[in-house]
Write a protein that holds these residues in place. Structure first.
Motif, PDB file in Angstrom:
ATOM      1  N   LEU A   5      40.233  59.936  47.712  1.00 38.39           N
ATOM      2  CA  LEU A   5      41.239  60.376  46.744  1.00 38.39           C
ATOM      3  C   LEU A   5      41.619  61.827  46.986  1.00 38.39           C
ATOM      4  CD1 LEU A   5      42.921  59.841  44.218  1.00 38.39           C
ATOM      5  CD2 LEU A   5      40.917  60.445  42.837  1.00 38.39           C
ATOM      6  N   LEU A   6      40.625  62.675  47.253  1.00 39.67           N
ATOM      7  CA  LEU A   6      40.917  64.077  47.527  1.00 39.67           C
ATOM      8  C   LEU A   6      41.725  64.222  48.807  1.00 39.67           C
ATOM      9  CD1 LEU A   6      40.473  66.973  46.601  1.00 39.67           C
ATOM     10  CD2 LEU A   6      38.353  67.016  47.903  1.00 39.67           C
ATOM     11  N   ALA A   7      41.422  63.408  49.834  1.00 37.68           N
ATOM     12  CA  ALA A   7      42.181  63.471  51.082  1.00 37.68           C
ATOM     13  C   ALA A   7      43.643  63.082  50.855  1.00 37.68           C
ATOM     14  CB  ALA A   7      41.545  62.559  52.126  1.00 37.68           C
ATOM     15  N   VAL A   8      43.874  62.045  50.041  1.00 39.23           N
ATOM     16  CA  VAL A   8      45.258  61.641  49.755  1.00 39.23           C
ATOM     17  C   VAL A   8      46.004  62.750  49.026  1.00 39.23           C
ATOM     18  CG1 VAL A   8      46.650  60.017  48.413  1.00 39.23           C
ATOM     19  CG2 VAL A   8      44.758  59.181  49.776  1.00 39.23           C
ATOM     20  N   LEU A   9      45.346  63.350  48.038  1.00 40.41           N
ATOM     21  CA  LEU A   9      45.997  64.445  47.303  1.00 40.41           C
ATOM     22  C   LEU A   9      46.277  65.630  48.214  1.00 40.41           C
ATOM     23  CD1 LEU A   9      44.002  64.378  43.933  1.00 40.41           C
ATOM     24  CD2 LEU A   9      46.320  63.556  44.366  1.00 40.41           C
ATOM     25  N   MET A  10      45.341  65.947  49.113  1.00 41.45           N
ATOM     26  CA  MET A  10      45.543  67.080  50.022  1.00 41.45           C
ATOM     27  C   MET A  10      46.704  66.807  50.972  1.00 41.45           C
ATOM     28  SD  MET A  10      43.217  69.406  49.307  1.00 41.45           S
ATOM     29  CE  MET A  10      42.759  70.364  50.710  1.00 41.45           C
ATOM     30  N   VAL A  11      46.802  65.573  51.465  1.00 39.65           N
ATOM     31  CA  VAL A  11      47.918  65.238  52.353  1.00 39.65           C
ATOM     32  C   VAL A  11      49.244  65.366  51.610  1.00 39.65           C
ATOM     33  CG1 VAL A  11      48.995  63.357  53.630  1.00 39.65           C
ATOM     34  CG2 VAL A  11      46.565  63.795  53.897  1.00 39.65           C
ATOM     35  N   LEU A  12      49.304  64.869  50.386  1.00 32.79           N
ATOM     36  CA  LEU A  12      50.540  64.956  49.609  1.00 32.79           C
ATOM     37  C   LEU A  12      50.898  66.409  49.313  1.00 32.79           C
ATOM     38  CD1 LEU A  12      50.048  62.007  47.081  1.00 32.79           C
ATOM     39  CD2 LEU A  12      51.543  62.080  49.085  1.00 32.79           C
ATOM     40  N   MET A  13      49.916  67.210  48.959  1.00 24.28           N
ATOM     41  CA  MET A  13      50.197  68.620  48.665  1.00 24.28           C
ATOM     42  C   MET A  13      50.585  69.372  49.931  1.00 24.28           C
ATOM     43  SD  MET A  13      47.393  69.623  45.775  1.00 24.28           S
ATOM     44  CE  MET A  13      46.032  69.217  46.853  1.00 24.28           C
ATOM     45  N   GLY A  14      49.939  69.040  51.048  1.00 19.85           N
ATOM     46  CA  GLY A  14      50.327  69.680  52.304  1.00 19.85           C
ATOM     47  C   GLY A  14      51.751  69.334  52.695  1.00 19.85           C
ATOM     48  N   ALA A 172      45.988  76.351  48.686  1.00 20.28           N
ATOM     49  CA  ALA A 172      44.588  76.527  48.290  1.00 20.28           C
ATOM     50  C   ALA A 172      44.425  76.360  46.782  1.00 20.28           C
ATOM     51  CB  ALA A 172      44.088  77.902  48.732  1.00 20.28           C
ATOM     52  N   ALA A 173      45.350  76.940  46.022  1.00 17.49           N
ATOM     53  CA  ALA A 173      45.276  76.791  44.568  1.00 17.49           C
ATOM     54  C   ALA A 173      45.429  75.326  44.162  1.00 17.49           C
ATOM     55  CB  ALA A 173      46.347  77.652  43.903  1.00 17.49           C
ATOM     56  N   ALA A 174      46.400  74.647  44.810  1.00 20.49           N
ATOM     57  CA  ALA A 174      46.591  73.228  44.503  1.00 20.49           C
ATOM     58  C   ALA A 174      45.368  72.406  44.913  1.00 20.49           C
ATOM     59  CB  ALA A 174      47.841  72.709  45.212  1.00 20.49           C
ATOM     60  N   ALA A 175      44.732  72.795  46.039  1.00 15.77           N
ATOM     61  CA  ALA A 175      43.535  72.080  46.472  1.00 15.77           C
ATOM     62  C   ALA A 175      42.396  72.247  45.463  1.00 15.77           C
ATOM     63  CB  ALA A 175      43.099  72.572  47.848  1.00 15.77           C
ATOM     64  N   LEU A 176      42.249  73.458  44.936  1.00 19.74           N
ATOM     65  CA  LEU A 176      41.221  73.666  43.919  1.00 19.74           C
ATOM     66  C   LEU A 176      41.498  72.828  42.678  1.00 19.74           C
ATOM     67  CD1 LEU A 176      40.672  77.541  44.179  1.00 19.74           C
ATOM     68  CD2 LEU A 176      39.171  75.712  45.002  1.00 19.74           C
ATOM     69  N   VAL A 177      42.775  72.814  42.284  1.00 21.09           N
ATOM     70  CA  VAL A 177      43.137  71.995  41.117  1.00 21.09           C
ATOM     71  C   VAL A 177      42.882  70.517  41.410  1.00 21.09           C
ATOM     72  CG1 VAL A 177      45.045  71.282  39.637  1.00 21.09           C
ATOM     73  CG2 VAL A 177      44.799  73.678  40.282  1.00 21.09           C
ATOM     74  N   ALA A 178      43.257  70.082  42.630  1.00 20.81           N
ATOM     75  CA  ALA A 178      43.045  68.673  43.001  1.00 20.81           C
ATOM     76  C   ALA A 178      41.560  68.334  43.029  1.00 20.81           C
ATOM     77  CB  ALA A 178      43.669  68.391  44.357  1.00 20.81           C
ATOM     78  N   ALA A 179      40.737  69.272  43.543  1.00 17.08           N
ATOM     79  CA  ALA A 179      39.292  69.019  43.565  1.00 17.08           C
ATOM     80  C   ALA A 179      38.746  68.888  42.150  1.00 17.08           C
ATOM     81  CB  ALA A 179      38.576  70.145  44.320  1.00 17.08           C
ATOM     82  N   GLY A 180      39.221  69.764  41.253  1.00 15.50           N
ATOM     83  CA  GLY A 180      38.785  69.666  39.865  1.00 15.50           C
ATOM     84  C   GLY A 180      39.227  68.367  39.212  1.00 15.50           C
ATOM     85  N   ILE A 181      40.486  67.984  39.473  1.00 17.75           N
ATOM     86  CA  ILE A 181      40.985  66.729  38.898  1.00 17.75           C
ATOM     87  C   ILE A 181      40.211  65.534  39.459  1.00 17.75           C
ATOM     88  CG2 ILE A 181      42.991  65.197  38.798  1.00 17.75           C
ATOM     89  CD1 ILE A 181      44.756  67.671  38.682  1.00 17.75           C
ATOM     90  N   THR A 182      39.967  65.565  40.781  1.00 17.60           N
ATOM     91  CA  THR A 182      39.220  64.462  41.403  1.00 17.60           C
ATOM     92  C   THR A 182      37.816  64.378  40.833  1.00 17.60           C
ATOM     93  OG1 THR A 182      40.487  64.787  43.438  1.00 17.60           O
ATOM     94  CG2 THR A 182      38.462  63.504  43.592  1.00 17.60           C
ATOM     95  N   ARG A 183      37.176  65.542  40.679  1.00 14.11           N
ATOM     96  CA  ARG A 183      35.834  65.542  40.101  1.00 14.11           C
ATOM     97  C   ARG A 183      35.869  65.034  38.661  1.00 14.11           C
ATOM     98  NH1 ARG A 183      35.107  70.483  40.455  1.00 14.11           N
ATOM     99  NH2 ARG A 183      34.441  70.499  42.636  1.00 14.11           N
TER     100      ARG A 183
END
Length: 460
Positions: A5-14, A172-183
């Protein structure tokens, strides 16, 4: 699942960051190129006006002086040609009309240069623009201006670096938010998975504790805990009933056995004495059955934690304890293939209790003169305790039935026992996180294997 899930979010944000930053960088490069064109086109227009007013040698000298100063100041190249393409004045590194035939041709038809190649950090090093001398049908020549793009490329490089830094910061900010949401999303799922696994392994007191996540997952947690509570309560009542019934039946059964024994001296020889002996045997068998049910109920309701214990020593101690029993039955019991230093995670005395059940069966079913071998070794990150005999064994289709409760082969109905020994051993193995397996021995006999999880990956 969390990583996916985190990988999908990171790809979309990238992808979103690239889709925003790349057009922005391209827009700035185009704007800076347009700004460069407007600046240098104004200079070219001024030189075109000077060239249009050239009438005498003094005018030509003035034009040459102007373009030379300009070339020295800006590091540019200026060339003035007539309508036939002949050079009238030149300063800086010369521009041949053939090298700028496209823009020169447009200028000689009265059209100014309206577009330059987009300036990017890697080039071009210079751009060429042309301005007609005169207008409309009075075009008498053109001014070619070769302008270095060093300053423009530096500005584009700086701005692109800022855009890249901004994009990386946003990513990076979006990744942190995505990591928090995923967690936040996956914590209750992991908690439920842990609780389901523990519940499936027999830990009926396990509950899902996480109170985070979306409302749907919190509701699922509450429903799961309610279901687990109901299942645990139902199984607890069932086991308590079995234990209580078995315990309560022992007292009247003991009284019945005692009364049967007291009646025996008063019986006259004859058929009645034989029936009395048969009734006494059945009462003793029923007493063994109740003892087995009580033992099984205690095992199933046991809450002992798994601890690390030495398997090798436990195997050797039980083999030594059973040695006299086997010798009295005319059997040979050996434990030559027990590997030293084996350790496993299991409920207390799991190995000893399982071996007691398996060896007790071997004493009952292996004929006199038979051999029973006990081995222990490490295999596939599991500690395997193997008991093999050369007795008659059981048919292949009956092997899965050996660990069921009260299961007895038709040819063994008259052998003493309750049919609960291997069922209790199988339950102990399951509570220890392992399993009990049965197989046929070659050429004949039975093999029982106890597999327990290995707590130390690097043990010998």
């Amino acid at each position: 699942m969390r990583r996916r899930l985190l990988a999908v979010l990171m790809v979309l944000m990238g992808a979103a960051t690239l889709l925003l930053s790349v057009p922005l960088a391209g827009s700035y490069a185009s704007g800076r190129t347009e700004h460069l064109l407007l600046q240098r086109r104004a200079d070219a227009v001024r030189f075109a006006d000077l060239a249009d007013r050239v009438r005498t040698a003094a005018d030509r000298a003035e034009l040459s002086t102007e373009i030379r100063r300009y070339a020295e100041l800006y590091g540019a190249s200026v060339t003035v040609v007539d309508s036939a393409g002949r050079v009238l004045a030149q300063a800086g590194v010369g521009i041949t009309p053939s090298s700028a035939a496209d823009v020169l041709g447009r200028a000689l038809t009265g059209r100014s240069t309206e577009r330059l190649p987009t300036v990017r950090p890697w080039g071009p090093d210079r751009v060429v623009l042309a301005e007609p001398v005169g207008r409309d049908e009075r075009v008498s020549g053109a001014v070619l201006l070769a302008v270095p793009t060093t300053a423009a490329r530096r500005d584009v490089t700086v701005r692109w670096a800022l855009i890249a830094c901004g994009a990386l910061t946003a990513f990076a900010a979006a990744a942190l938010v995505a990591a928090g949401i995923t967690r936040w999303l996956m914590r209750p799922v992991r908690d439920l998975d842990r609780a389901v696994a523990a519940l499936a392994s027999g830990s009926l007191r396990t509950r899902a504790d996480s109170d985070t996540g979306p409302p749907e997952l919190r509701s699922l947690r509450r429903h799961f805990n309610g279901m687990a509570e109901a299942v645990a309560d139902s199984l607890g009542r069932q086991r308590a009933f079995v234990a209580d019934a078995s315990h309560q039946l022992r007292n009247p059964l003991a009284t019945l056995v005692l009364q049967l024994e007291n009646v025996e001296p008063h019986l006259v020889p004859g058929p009645g004495r034989k029936e009395h002996a048969r009734a006494l045997d059945e009462a003793e068998r029923l007493e063994e059955l109740l003892d087995g049910l009580l033992a099984l109920a205690r095992v199933e309701s046991g809450t002992a934690e798994r601890t690390e214990q030495e398997v090798s020593r436990g195997v050797r101690e039980r083999v030594a304890a059973w040695q006299p029993v086997f010798e009295a039955s005319g059997l040979t019991l050996s434990a030559a293939a027990v590997q030293e230093g084996l350790r496993a995670a299991a409920v207390p005395d799991a190995v000893g209790r399982v071996l007691d059940a398996v060896l007790d069966n071997a004493v009952k079913f292996v004929p006199s003169g038979g051999r029973v071998a006990v081995a222990a070794a490490l295999a596939d990150r599991e500690v395997v305790v193997r008991v093999a005999d050369d007795g008659p064994g059981v048919p292949e289709e009956q092997l899965p039935l050996l660990t069921r409760r009260f299961t007895r082969a038709p040819e063994h109905q008259n052998v003493p026992g309750t049919g609960l020994g291997l069922a209790i051993a199988d339950e102990i193995a399951r509570l220890s996180g392992g399993r009990l397996a049965t197989a046929r021995n070659r050429p004949h006999g039975l093999v029982v294997e106890l597999r327990l999880p290995c707590p130390v990956p690097g043990q010998p």
